[in-house]
Design an enzyme around this catalytic site. Structure first.
Site, mmCIF file in Angstrom:
data_model
loop_
_atom_site.group_PDB
_atom_site.id
_atom_site.type_symbol
_atom_site.label_atom_id
_atom_site.label_comp_id
_atom_site.label_asym_id
_atom_site.label_seq_id
_atom_site.Cartn_x
_atom_site.Cartn_y
_atom_site.Cartn_z
ATOM 1 N N ASP A 407 -12.364 -2.853 -5.248
ATOM 2 C CA ASP A 407 -11.267 -3.504 -4.695
ATOM 3 C C ASP A 407 -11.570 -4.953 -4.058
ATOM 4 O O ASP A 407 -12.599 -5.171 -3.802
ATOM 5 C CB ASP A 407 -10.564 -2.492 -3.751
ATOM 6 C CG ASP A 407 -9.240 -2.675 -3.146
ATOM 7 O OD1 ASP A 407 -8.459 -3.689 -3.667
ATOM 8 O OD2 ASP A 407 -8.787 -2.178 -1.973
ATOM 9 N N GLU A 410 -10.707 -10.646 -5.399
ATOM 10 C CA GLU A 410 -10.096 -11.666 -5.631
ATOM 11 C C GLU A 410 -10.662 -12.910 -5.390
ATOM 12 O O GLU A 410 -10.712 -13.769 -6.233
ATOM 13 C CB GLU A 410 -8.748 -11.694 -5.170
ATOM 14 C CG GLU A 410 -7.560 -10.663 -5.721
ATOM 15 C CD GLU A 410 -8.003 -9.209 -5.541
ATOM 16 O OE1 GLU A 410 -8.376 -9.078 -4.169
ATOM 17 O OE2 GLU A 410 -7.833 -8.498 -6.228
ATOM 18 N N ASP A 485 -0.978 -3.512 -5.447
ATOM 19 C CA ASP A 485 -0.219 -2.728 -4.639
ATOM 20 C C ASP A 485 1.084 -2.874 -4.907
ATOM 21 O O ASP A 485 1.960 -3.744 -4.487
ATOM 22 C CB ASP A 485 -0.569 -3.301 -3.138
ATOM 23 C CG ASP A 485 -1.974 -3.070 -2.682
ATOM 24 O OD1 ASP A 485 -2.590 -2.306 -3.335
ATOM 25 O OD2 ASP A 485 -2.585 -3.695 -1.893
HETATM 26 O O1 MIG Z 1 -6.086 -4.271 2.309
HETATM 27 O O2 MIG Z 1 -8.564 0.336 0.446
HETATM 28 O O3 MIG Z 1 -5.053 -2.335 -3.621
HETATM 29 O O4 MIG Z 1 -5.523 0.499 -3.812
HETATM 30 O O5 MIG Z 1 -5.663 1.750 -1.052
HETATM 31 C C1 MIG Z 1 -6.056 -2.886 1.536
HETATM 32 C C2 MIG Z 1 -7.283 0.300 0.704
HETATM 33 C C3 MIG Z 1 -7.148 -2.602 0.815
HETATM 34 C C4 MIG Z 1 -5.798 -2.505 -1.409
HETATM 35 C C5 MIG Z 1 -5.902 -1.759 -2.792
HETATM 36 C C6 MIG Z 1 -5.499 -0.180 -2.445
HETATM 37 C C7 MIG Z 1 -6.339 0.581 -1.518
HETATM 38 C C8 MIG Z 1 -6.226 -0.250 -0.328
HETATM 39 N N1 MIG Z 1 -6.959 -1.893 -0.453
#
Ligand code: MIG
Length: 801
Positions: A407, A410, A485
């Site tokens: 995650d 980016e 998200d």
């Molecule tokens: O700032 O890990 O898109 O799927 O549950 C949020 C927590 C960070 C974003 C991801 C989401 C995940 C969440 N993450």
């Protein structure tokens, strides 16, 4: 004007006349009077690469996007010259390059018709701020031309009239039309006059695409640095464009383990251990099939990657084992931000070995994410990727985790206006040092790549499973992906549908949305409709932020639970069908989901359709996207299709009302298809079964179907231990013949096929298997007739009256 002119006195610059030309094997080198160099490389008969330099010199030719496995070679290449043009001819394409302006036009080599031509073509603007150029290309857009692709853009399927930016961006609760979001996939397909071609602009800088938005008759693309470097890919079928693009940027290196195509449950966050167990137990109690459970960031110790919160998860190895014994694979999240903490060995080691990204003048790239202040590994350095892969040893080999979820790659940074690294951060870029302007869009892919190699190594002999949020072209070689998200709204259900189709036509089929929506909480009805769509995406996972209540299949009451079960069961029944489509994808690059335009581009009614899609080769799906629906109007593509629920045959090429109460949705099966089905299992490998079902949909005429199978995990399939069955169906007024051809030497556990005949227009009187007549005793005399037969038959022949 494509971008604002940087300095008033500087505007667009153009190549002048070509003064020099040289041919080197498959590459033509041109130079212009004002020092522009153009390289035209024939990659395949239908793929030509164009590369421009404004200084006459090219940078090191390095791309993360193009795979070393890409096919190369052409059957024919001829170059001639006349007074005004250089003319390059392959068996598929004719490319003309104008001597005066270096402008390019491309023609079909067979009917000689124009496919695509430069409008002003290549031009550039010097970048005052960063040096180098802003490189631009503009092409003429034909009147009825339409455009598709670009990865995760949350817009309707056809891109015409819109402008986009590619810059991977953390986009919590993005909306329809938000741009950019998480991925940067600078590839599109265009269709005009029934011919499809594609353009892959392989440039990782921030790039832009304009599809007849600024000017009605112009399509353009440009980037804030780097080279004008693009691949022109000719079809003329859209599916071939997508396949060729996928060949260039890579197919997944391995098939996923079959469990990864099962149903997955996730939430931010399931903890402590007994909460996780409660969830998994409820799945089993309620008999809703499920193969994977996810642990989000709270499983870690203070969000430190590769650690565990010992209070909530005192013995992860035992827990993972117990989950596994109950048929659940554990998937854990791993983010790129490494907490600044000298007591934390991952941080310490990376610091000692100099693996973290640095700013232009030397300080570390410091940014706040979940763990607090962090440094970030430079995944664009091979040595760092090696190290990162090695970090997975304990998690995978020892603890037994089966999949990893990347995650925030980016990369996302909190509390800063641009939500990411500043432009000046330095990257190795595999020995081509550069700033973040160039490495940003590829950062997430390189992280997922390093993660993939770690899993591959430590899960061996099992197959790896990785899921990533950010991606650039080519990421599909290593990982699956989700759309980030999204929000629990009806509009987002439609967005999820468009995104999954768009990803598939962008070479990335292993994708799915957070079912039910990440932000907010769906009503039961929306959740059920989302499940109905989600079970037809290659990646099928419920996920939510948990901020607004629970999102397990049973929290919306019994009616919804039953609907969810029904559709998840359908997914599990159709797994051999999906697995076969996946196999086609990793071998041929065939997208698993096909928007109607990709399925039948000749039918112009498909060019602006967004809702309906073909799942695999022979199943037509149309989600219900509105509340309180009892059905909907939808477009049935040309051909004849059986309503999956009623067996009614409809002839396509028109719009139709289709009934679909909350416990149903429009599903159609192509006439003549043979659809394989497993018995329902609660998880992959729960049961051994002696027979599988083949649903045979009668057609007067011919249709071929396939069934791929192997051990569902491991690598033996690469050594020939697979079976690929092709079924050729021929239907006549009072006869049905199914011929089977088998390739590969894998022998599945099941020994029989239960053939269920749908809509046979005759009563069976005689059956021959491999030319020998057999008894009719096995036959039902009900409307649906069926028969059980040994799986290795070569010809089944039904006679009737
Ligand atoms: O700032 O890990 O898109 O799927 O549950 C949020 C927590 C960070 C974003 C991801 C989401 C995940 C969440 N993450």
């Amino acid at each position: 004007m494509i971008v604002n002119t940087e300095l008033e006195q500087k505007g667009n610059l153009f190549p002048s006349e070509i003064i020099n030309y040289k041919k080197e094997v498959d590459t033509l080198h041109f130079s212009t009077k004002n020092g522009v160099a153009l390289q035209v490389t024939v990659v395949r008969d239908s793929v030509i690469r164009f590369r421009y330099s404004t200084t006459g010199k090219f940078e090191n030719d390095f791309s993360y996007g193009i795979t070393i496995h890409a096919s190369r070679g052409y059957s024919f290449l001829d170059v001639t010259e006349n007074a005004t043009h250089y003319i390059l001819t392959t068996s598929k394409l004719i490319c003309k390059i104008e001597k005066l302006s270096a402008q390019v036009s491309l023609f079909d080599a067979i009917d000689l018709k124009l496919i695509n031509e430069d409008e002003i073509g290549f031009h550039w603007e010097e970048s005052y701020e960063f040096g180098g150029d802003i490189v631009k290309m503009s092409k003429a857009c034909q009147k009825a031309e339409s455009f598709y692709g670009l990865g995760d853009k949350p817009v309707d399927v056809n891109l015409k009239g819109k402008r986009f930016e590619n810059w991977a961006t953390d986009s919590y609760a993005f909306g329809k039309d938000t741009d950019p979001i998480y991925k940067a996939i600078p590839f599109y397909t265009a269709i005009q006059e029934n011919k499809a071609y594609g353009i892959f602009f392989d440039n990782t800088f921030k790039s832009h695409f304009d599809f007849a938005h600024e000017r009605r008759n112009v399509t353009s693309f440009w980037a804030q640095g780097g080279e004008m470097n693009y691949y022109f890919i000719y079809g003329p079928e859209m599916e071939d464009v997508v396949k060729n693009y996928t060949d260039l940027t890579g197919k997944p290196h391995t098939l996923p383990p079959l469990w990864a195509l099962g149903f997955h449950q996730c939430k931010w966050s399931y903890y402590p251990e007994n909460n996780v167990k409660e969830i998994t137990k409820t799945f089993r109690d309620l008999k809703i099939p499920c193969d994977a459970i996810y642990l989000d960031i709270d499983y870690m110790d203070g969000f430190r990657c590769f650690t565990w919160d010992k209070k909530h998860f005192p013995d992860p190895k035992r827990m993972v084992k117990e989950l596994e014994d109950d048929g659940f694979k554990t998937v854990v999240i791993i983010d790129p931000g490494i907490k600044i903490d000298l007591e934390y060995n991952v941080f310490k080691e990376a610091l000692d070995k100099d693996y973290f990204c640095k700013r232009a003048d030397g300080p570390y790239m410091k940014g706040k994410v979940w763990p607090g202040e962090c440094y970030f590994p430079d995944y664009t350095k091979p040595e760092v990727r090696e190290w990162w892969s090695g970090l997975f040893k304990e998690l995978i080999e020892d603890i037994g985790v089966k999949g990893v979820w990347n995650d925030m790659n980016e990369p996302a940074v909190m509390d800063v206006p641009n939500k990411s690294f500043p432009d000046d951060v330095r990257h190795d870029y595999d020995g081509n040092p550069c700033s973040h302007r160039k490495a940003h869009n590829i950062y997430g892919t390189q992280m997922a790549r390093a993660t993939y190699h770690g899993l591959k190594k430590y899960a061996y002999p099992k197959r790896p499973f990785v899921i990533t949020r950010s991606a650039y072209s080519g990421a599909q070689r290593y990982t699956s992906t989700w759309m980030g998200d999204n929000v629990a709204t009806w509009e987002h259900l439609a967005v999820a549908n468009n995104q999954a189709q768009r990803m598939a036509m962008s070479g990335f089929s292993f994708a799915g949305s957070d079912i039910g929506g990440f932000a907010g909480q769906p009503q039961g009805e929306l959740f059920a409709r989302w499940i109905q769509l989600g079970v037809f995406h290659a990646f099928c996972r419920v996920h939510s932020s948990g901020d607004h209540g629970n999102q397990e299949p049973w929290v919306f009451g019994e009616e919804i639970t039953d609907i969810v079960r029904k559709f998840v069961e359908l997914r599990y029944q159709l797994l051999p069908y999906l697995y076969t489509a996946f196999w086609e994808y990793i071998n041929e690059g065939t997208p698993i989901l096909k928007s109607l335009v990709l399925y039948d581009q000749k039918d112009t009614a498909t060019h602006y359709r967004s809702d309906e899609f073909i799942y695999g080769e022979q199943i037509l799906i149309c989600p219900i996207l509105e509340p309180n629906a009892k059905g909907r109007r939808m477009y049935i593509p040309r051909g004849a299709w059986y309503n999956f629920w009623t067996n009614e045959l409809v002839v396509g090429g028109k719009e139709l009302w289709v009934d679909a109460n909350i416990d149903s949705m429009p599903i159609f099966i192509k006439e003549g298809a043979i659809i394989p089905k497993y018995p329902v299992q609660q998880y992959i490998g729960e049961k051994k079964f002696d027979e599988i079902t083949l649903d045979v949909y009668y057609k007067e005429g011919k249709e071929a179907s396939k069934l791929y199978d192997d051990a569902h995990d491991g690598y033996d399939y690469k050594k020939g231990r697979f079976s690929l069955r092709t079924f050729k169906l021929t239907g006549k007024k009072e006869e049905l013949i199914i011929q089977q051809h088998k390739r590969g030497d894998f022998n599945a556990d099941y020994s029989k096929f239960r053939m269920v005949f749908h809509n046979l227009p005759f009563q069976i009187t005689t059956i021959q298997i491999d030319n020998v007549a057999v008894q009719l005793e096995d036959l039902n005399t009900t409307e649906t007739q069926s028969i059980t037969i040994g799986k290795e038959f070569t010809e089944l022949h039904l006679f009737g009256k």
